[in-house]
Design a protein around this motif. Structure first.
Motif, PDB file in Angstrom:
ATOM      1  N   VAL A  13       0.835  -1.203   0.000  1.00 42.35           N
ATOM      2  CA  VAL A  13       0.000   0.000   0.000  1.00 42.35           C
ATOM      3  C   VAL A  13       0.869   1.252   0.000  1.00 42.35           C
ATOM      4  N   LEU A  14       1.950   1.208   0.777  1.00 46.92           N
ATOM      5  CA  LEU A  14       2.871   2.346   0.813  1.00 46.92           C
ATOM      6  C   LEU A  14       3.452   2.611  -0.565  1.00 46.92           C
ATOM      7  N   LEU A  15       3.923   1.559  -1.220  1.00 40.14           N
ATOM      8  CA  LEU A  15       4.526   1.734  -2.543  1.00 40.14           C
ATOM      9  C   LEU A  15       3.491   2.214  -3.549  1.00 40.14           C
ATOM     10  N   LEU A  16       2.270   1.701  -3.446  1.00 42.69           N
ATOM     11  CA  LEU A  16       1.218   2.120  -4.372  1.00 42.69           C
ATOM     12  C   LEU A  16       0.891   3.596  -4.208  1.00 42.69           C
ATOM     13  N   SER A  17       0.767   4.049  -2.956  1.00 44.13           N
ATOM     14  CA  SER A  17       0.412   5.453  -2.723  1.00 44.13           C
ATOM     15  C   SER A  17       1.530   6.399  -3.134  1.00 44.13           C
ATOM     16  N   ALA A  18       2.763   5.887  -3.234  1.00 38.37           N
ATOM     17  CA  ALA A  18       3.868   6.748  -3.664  1.00 38.37           C
ATOM     18  C   ALA A  18       3.738   7.163  -5.118  1.00 38.37           C
ATOM     19  N   PHE A  19       2.917   6.440  -5.904  1.00 39.46           N
ATOM     20  CA  PHE A  19       2.732   6.767  -7.315  1.00 39.46           C
ATOM     21  C   PHE A  19       1.538   7.694  -7.538  1.00 39.46           C
ATOM     22  N   TRP A  20       0.899   8.151  -6.458  1.00 33.77           N
ATOM     23  CA  TRP A  20      -0.184   9.115  -6.579  1.00 33.77           C
ATOM     24  C   TRP A  20       0.382  10.525  -6.493  1.00 33.77           C
ATOM     25  N   THR A  21      -0.484  11.502  -6.558  1.00 33.00           N
ATOM     26  CA  THR A  21      -0.056  12.890  -6.483  1.00 33.00           C
ATOM     27  C   THR A  21      -1.002  13.664  -5.573  1.00 33.00           C
ATOM     28  N   THR A  22      -0.679  14.898  -5.317  1.00 33.22           N
ATOM     29  CA  THR A  22      -1.465  15.741  -4.421  1.00 33.22           C
ATOM     30  C   THR A  22      -1.857  17.024  -5.129  1.00 33.22           C
ATOM     31  N   ASP A  23      -3.107  17.400  -4.954  1.00 37.03           N
ATOM     32  CA  ASP A  23      -3.577  18.658  -5.523  1.00 37.03           C
ATOM     33  C   ASP A  23      -2.909  19.816  -4.784  1.00 37.03           C
ATOM     34  N   SER A  24      -2.233  20.682  -5.506  1.00 42.35           N
ATOM     35  CA  SER A  24      -1.490  21.777  -4.883  1.00 42.35           C
ATOM     36  C   SER A  24      -2.394  22.812  -4.219  1.00 42.35           C
ATOM     37  N   PHE A  25      -3.671  22.851  -4.601  1.00 39.43           N
ATOM     38  CA  PHE A  25      -4.590  23.854  -4.047  1.00 39.43           C
ATOM     39  C   PHE A  25      -5.341  23.322  -2.840  1.00 39.43           C
ATOM     40  N   THR A  26      -5.877  22.108  -2.949  1.00 42.36           N
ATOM     41  CA  THR A  26      -6.690  21.538  -1.861  1.00 42.36           C
ATOM     42  C   THR A  26      -5.910  20.558  -0.991  1.00 42.36           C
ATOM     43  N   SER A  27      -4.741  20.124  -1.417  1.00 45.81           N
ATOM     44  CA  SER A  27      -3.922  19.121  -0.716  1.00 45.81           C
ATOM     45  C   SER A  27      -4.586  17.752  -0.676  1.00 45.81           C
ATOM     46  N   ASP A  28      -5.595  17.546  -1.517  1.00 48.20           N
ATOM     47  CA  ASP A  28      -6.230  16.240  -1.599  1.00 48.20           C
ATOM     48  C   ASP A  28      -5.375  15.300  -2.452  1.00 48.20           C
ATOM     49  N   VAL A  29      -5.411  14.015  -2.089  1.00 50.04           N
ATOM     50  CA  VAL A  29      -4.659  13.010  -2.831  1.00 50.04           C
ATOM     51  C   VAL A  29      -5.419  12.669  -4.104  1.00 50.04           C
TER      52      VAL A  29
END
Length: 260
Positions: A13-29
């Motif tokens: 799960v950790l490795l999988l979430s590392a390939f996601w990104t974060t919205d620079s405005f809302t900080s949502d994944v």
């Protein structure tokens, strides 16, 4: 089996979430597959510097604990009598009963400007390390020292006495006996203890916050990024995991753990 599954599952799960990104405005994944986080870690000089600094701290702590544990464990196993041996073993184990934060904050008090370290060194015209990278290495070496002493003590206790006597009878001096008899016998124990000191130092983040001053290591950088950029924190968390896996593979390939 369940513990292994939970551990490997959490790493997946950790490795999988590392390939996601974060919205620079809302900080949502944002669950969009990309490698931007790993590219940032590899190309940003700040993260490279922090990684190398963390690796250097882990290596320094491991070497210091190895050098300290050899004479201490040898005295406990081969020199001290039975009653003193038990007392010294209890003395080594006693710090493990104290809380991690209690010991770390105790060192913060001792390393302070008016602490015990400066009070002892002042008559010699010296000053303590204060808060910073040397303090982090010192405190981590103290915290993990029992994990190095115990396996070395066990290895030395199993070392047959007639090996040392035969070495002396054949004319070998103390240093030659240490190099040819004692060190080969305790090498697996040293590597086993180094797994603890290396991995625990690599992932520590509280000590650097308590006595590190402005020092930044991977652990506290990851902790600070969890609330700001979770995917980046996950990518950074993969770095110590990879380093530990490489270290374990190197130790196993060297055959140092075969006789444990």
């Amino acid at each position: 089996m369940w513990l292994g599954l939970a551990y490997l599952g959490s790493l997946a799960v950790l490795l999988l979430s590392a390939f996601w990104t974060t919205d620079s405005f809302t900080s949502d994944v944002i669950h969009v597959w990309n490698t931007d986080n790993f590219r940032t870690i590899l190309t940003d000089s700040v993260y490279r510097t922090i990684t190398l600094r963390t690796l250097g701290v882990a290596v320094a702590v491991t070497l210091i604990d190895a050098l300290l544990s050899l004479p201490m464990a040898f005295f406990m196993a081969r020199v001290a009598s039975g009653r003193w041996r038990r007392a010294l073993l209890v003395a080594v184990l006693t710090p493990l009963w104290a809380g991690y934060l209690v010991k770390a904050y105790a060192w913060r008090v001792m390393l302070g400007e008016h602490g015990l370290v400066n009070a002892v060194l002042a008559p010699l015209g010296l000053t303590g390390p204060g808060y910073g990278l040397p303090a982090v290495v010192l405190v981590l070496a103290y915290l993990w020292l029992p994990y190095m002493i115990l396996p070395v003590f066990a290895a030395l206790e199993r070392l047959p006495t007639h090996h040392l006597e035969a070495s002396a009878d054949l004319g070998a001096g103390a240093w030659r006996t240490l190099r040819l008899i004692v060190l080969p016998a305790v090498r697996p124990a040293l590597f086993a203890g180094s797994v603890f000191t290396f991995s625990l130092s690599l992932g520590d983040y509280l000590t650097v916050q308590i006595v590190g001053g402005r020092t930044q290591l991977l652990g506290n950088v990851i902790a600070s990024q969890v609330a700001l950029d979770l995917p980046l924190a996950a990518a950074l968390s993969a770095v110590p995991v990879v380093l530990i896996v490489c270290y374990l593979a190197a130790v196993r390939r060297a055959g140092a753990l075969d006789s444990l």
